[in-house]
Design an enzyme around this catalytic site. Structure first.
Site, PDB file in Angstrom:
ATOM      1  N   HIS A  71       0.672  -1.215   0.134  1.00  0.00           N
ATOM      2  CA  HIS A  71      -0.135  -0.035   0.035  1.00  0.00           C
ATOM      3  C   HIS A  71       0.963   1.195  -0.016  1.00  0.00           C
ATOM      4  CE1 HIS A  71      -4.407  -1.436   0.806  1.00  0.00           C
ATOM      5  NE2 HIS A  71      -3.560  -2.580   0.525  1.00  0.00           N
ATOM      6  N   ASP A  72       2.194   1.124   0.595  1.00  0.00           N
ATOM      7  CA  ASP A  72       2.973   2.243   0.268  1.00  0.00           C
ATOM      8  C   ASP A  72       3.486   2.425  -1.085  1.00  0.00           C
ATOM      9  OD1 ASP A  72       4.869   4.454   1.317  1.00  0.00           O
ATOM     10  OD2 ASP A  72       6.400   3.014   1.026  1.00  0.00           O
ATOM     11  N   GLY A  77       5.078   5.296  -5.237  1.00  0.00           N
ATOM     12  CA  GLY A  77       6.546   4.526  -4.918  1.00  0.00           C
ATOM     13  C   GLY A  77       6.772   4.075  -3.534  1.00  0.00           C
ATOM     14  N   ASP A  79       8.025   5.051  -0.313  1.00  0.00           N
ATOM     15  CA  ASP A  79       8.895   6.286  -0.082  1.00  0.00           C
ATOM     16  C   ASP A  79       8.308   6.568   1.341  1.00  0.00           C
ATOM     17  OD1 ASP A  79       5.739   6.859  -0.524  1.00  0.00           O
ATOM     18  OD2 ASP A  79       6.193   8.656  -1.573  1.00  0.00           O
ATOM     19  N   PRO A 171      -6.147  -0.541  -5.553  1.00  0.00           N
ATOM     20  CA  PRO A 171      -7.290  -1.406  -6.005  1.00  0.00           C
ATOM     21  C   PRO A 171      -8.353  -1.605  -4.950  1.00  0.00           C
ATOM     22  CG  PRO A 171      -5.213  -2.861  -5.400  1.00  0.00           C
ATOM     23  CD  PRO A 171      -4.876  -1.526  -5.236  1.00  0.00           C
ATOM     24  N   HIS A 201      -1.433 -13.025  -1.344  1.00  0.00           N
ATOM     25  CA  HIS A 201      -2.718 -12.835  -0.631  1.00  0.00           C
ATOM     26  C   HIS A 201      -2.699 -14.461   0.305  1.00  0.00           C
ATOM     27  CE1 HIS A 201      -5.321 -10.177  -3.395  1.00  0.00           C
ATOM     28  NE2 HIS A 201      -4.459  -9.759  -2.271  1.00  0.00           N
ATOM     29  N   THR A 202      -1.565 -15.091   0.092  1.00  0.00           N
ATOM     30  CA  THR A 202      -1.265 -16.338   0.644  1.00  0.00           C
ATOM     31  C   THR A 202      -1.240 -16.042   2.295  1.00  0.00           C
ATOM     32  OG1 THR A 202      -0.399 -18.526   0.780  1.00  0.00           O
ATOM     33  CG2 THR A 202       1.225 -16.372   0.408  1.00  0.00           C
ATOM     34  N   THR A 257      -3.555 -22.000   5.403  1.00  0.00           N
ATOM     35  CA  THR A 257      -2.188 -21.768   6.081  1.00  0.00           C
ATOM     36  C   THR A 257      -1.803 -20.217   5.919  1.00  0.00           C
ATOM     37  OG1 THR A 257      -1.296 -22.111   3.826  1.00  0.00           O
ATOM     38  CG2 THR A 257      -1.307 -24.206   5.498  1.00  0.00           C
ATOM     39  N   ASP A 262       3.045 -19.864   1.441  1.00  0.00           N
ATOM     40  CA  ASP A 262       3.230 -21.088   0.692  1.00  0.00           C
ATOM     41  C   ASP A 262       2.273 -20.688  -0.655  1.00  0.00           C
ATOM     42  OD1 ASP A 262       0.630 -21.426   1.310  1.00  0.00           O
ATOM     43  OD2 ASP A 262       1.109 -23.133   2.903  1.00  0.00           O
TER      44      ASP A 262
END
EC number: 1.11.1.7
Length: 313
Positions: A71-72, A77, A79, A171, A201-202, A257, A262
């Site tokens: 999200h940064d 960029g 930063d 997004p 997203h794992t 998990t 993974d």
């Protein structure tokens, strides 16, 4: 569950490079993997100790750090602008004011690690680099390899953070495949890299508030591989009439998990167990399915332990 090799490397490198492809001035110029070799050789050890300590206390820390870095980097960029708090004078708003940053955590951990680094190497290591190193340690702590050579040397933003820019750049939960590929293409990413980055997203969870449209909208995704039993379980855990407060508190694990880095995320997509619209779409779209299959099959550490070095078992 399979440990990952190629996947974690691609995912993390893509995420780190994400902020370097655009807005180079804000990120830093002349990055190198030995940037602090002379000016602050202890920095990686300090960051590692901070992340490991926090992760042992709170197993959800790695997921939070990885999301915090994305999200940064995605906004203007890598930063560290997401870490800036409003002071009412120079900084009148914060990127945290964006609804897209709902659920962002562990900003205070980066500040604590920064204080530890400052005690040893004052004004030498940027907050942006500390955040990137912390996310790398988070991946390693969760089962990913510690073999990735990190490009360092970023500088922190001097521009006031902008919640509106965060709203426009990050997004939304209901984003579809076309919009996702366009979003990452603007950062110079290939389709394979775009699929790989979503493999992050794992780790972590998805709040029920981000599933309401996906589960109850009359305009369903074009995906055709949804597991009916899985969708029913989602609706049971995230009922439509739960209300905004309950929906923000309730959540679903991204996979079984969710504290281990993974390839279970990709395996679940192939089974029709994707949480978000983008998850379901990737598994069936002709542009992305081949990469989902590739990552779902990637065992990373292939091989065996032989009984004797001189003979195959």
């Amino acid at each position: 569950m399979m440990r990952v090799g190629v996947i974690v490397g691609v995912v993390f490198v893509v995420v780190v490079v994400l902020g370097c492809l655009k807005n180079g001035e804000a990120v830093g110029v002349g990055l190198s993997d030995n940037f602090y070799e002379e000016s602050c050789p202890e920095v990686e050890s300090i960051v590692r100790a901070g992340v490991q300590s926090a992760s042992l206390t709170d197993p959800t820390t790695p997921a939070a750090l990885l999301r915090l870095m994305f999200h940064d980097c995605q906004v203007q960029g890598c930063d560290a602008s997401i870490l800036v708090n409003p002071d009412g004078v120079i900084t009148k708003s914060s990127e945290m004011g964006s609804t897209k940053n709902f659920g962002i955590r562990k900003r205070e951990l980066i500040s604590l690690v920064k204080s530890a680094v400052e005690a040893v190497c004052p004004r030498r290591v940027s907050c942006a680099d500390i955040l990137v190193m912390a996310a790398h340690e988070a991946v390693a702590f969760s089962g990913g390899p510690r073999i990735i050579r990190l490009p360092l040397g970023r500088r922190d933003s001097i521009n006031p953070p902008n919640a509106g820019l965060a709203d426009a750049s990050l997004p939304h939960a209901d984003i579809g495949l076309d919009s996702t590929l366009q979003l990452f293409a603007k950062k110079g990413m290939t389709i394979e890299e775009s699929v790989a980055i979503l493999g992050a997203h794992t780790l972590g969870v998805t709040h029920c508030i981000n599933l309401q449209s996906r589960l109850y909208s009359t305009q369903k995704s074009n995906a055709t591989n949804q597991n009916p039993a899985f969708e029913l379980s989602l609706k049971t855990r995230c009922p439509q009439l739960a209300g905004p407060t309950a929906s923000k508190i309730s959540f679903m694990q991204n996979d079984l998990t969710s504290v281990i880095f993974d390839n279970e995320y990709f395996v679940n997509l192939m089974r029709g167990r994707g949480l978000l619209n983008i998850d379901s779409d990737m598994a069936v779209d002709s542009r992305t399915r081949q990469f989902v299959e590739k990552f779902a099959e990637d065992q990373g550490n292939r091989g065996v332990v032989r009984r004797s070095c001189g003979a195959l078992d």
